[in-house]
Design a protein around this motif. Structure first.
Motif: not given
Ligand SMILES: Cc1cc2nc3c(=O)[nH]c(=O)nc-3n(C[C@H](O)[C@H](O)[C@H](O)COP(=O)(O)O)c2cc1C
Length: 159
Positions: A8-10, A12-14, A48, A73-76, A104-106, A111, A139
């Motif tokens: 799943f990718s919202q 585009g990264h995943t 979420v 992706p990691v969400w929350a 993940m963004g962080l 995390m 990221q």
């Protein structure tokens, strides 16, 4: 050998990482099919959603594959619910090698990345699958493209 790369990718990264995994598997002489997880209805993103609140358009089928990779992706601090929903609904994971992957963004895997892989591996294990070492792509400040390339290469040798 045959691999299935579910993701799943919202933003585009995943999806990009999933594509890289499929490309490396192909370069290593295997065949790789991609399966993008989509919901039947638009998801209300005010909060979420829980896996129970979403319905997938289609459930991936693992039969006939030697390796199943599944990414989100990691969400929350958790896996976004779509990959969890797929793992909950898949019925043919018994004895399949499975590789969870997340972006993940962080910049720190601790995390949410590590916990997300554990959650996915646990669900897969409960279905009789054989979880392999997963991959976490961070990221911020972390050269994600380089990480993706290295991890995709590693995954391509797990089959
Ligand atoms: C609702 C939401 C929650 C998020 N929560 C986290 C988080 O807890 N930790 C983190 O590192 N990144 C978090 N992110 C960032 C995404 O994990 C990151 O951008 C990811 O690579 C996006 O993947 P995609 O482009 O495939 O959708 C969040 C993003 C969204 C939209």
């Amino acid at each position: 050998m045959k691999a299935l790369v579910i993701y799943f990718s919202q933003t585009g990264h995943t999806g990009r990482f999933a594509q890289m995994i499929a490309t490396k598997l192909t370069a290593a002489g295997h065949s790789a099919d991609m399966f993008e997880l989509k919901t039947s209805e638009p998801v209300d993103m005010k909060a979420v959603p829980k896996p129970e609140a979403i319905r997938l358009q289609a459930i991936p089928q693992a039969a006939g594959y030697d390796l199943v990779c599944i990414g989100t992706p990691v969400w929350a601090f958790r896996p976004a619910p779509f990959a969890l929903k797929a793992l909950q609904q898949m019925t043919d994971l018994k004895a399949k090698k499975i590789v969870p992957f997340v972006t993940m963004g962080l910049p720190f895997a601790c995390m949410g990345g590590t916990a997300s892989l554990s959650k996915m591996a646990k669900l897969a294990l409960d279905k009789g699958a054989i979880p392999q070492k997963g991959a976490i792509i961070t990221q911020m400040f972390s050269h994600p493209e380089l990480q993706m390339s290295r991890e995709a290469e590693r995954i391509s040798h797990l089959i």
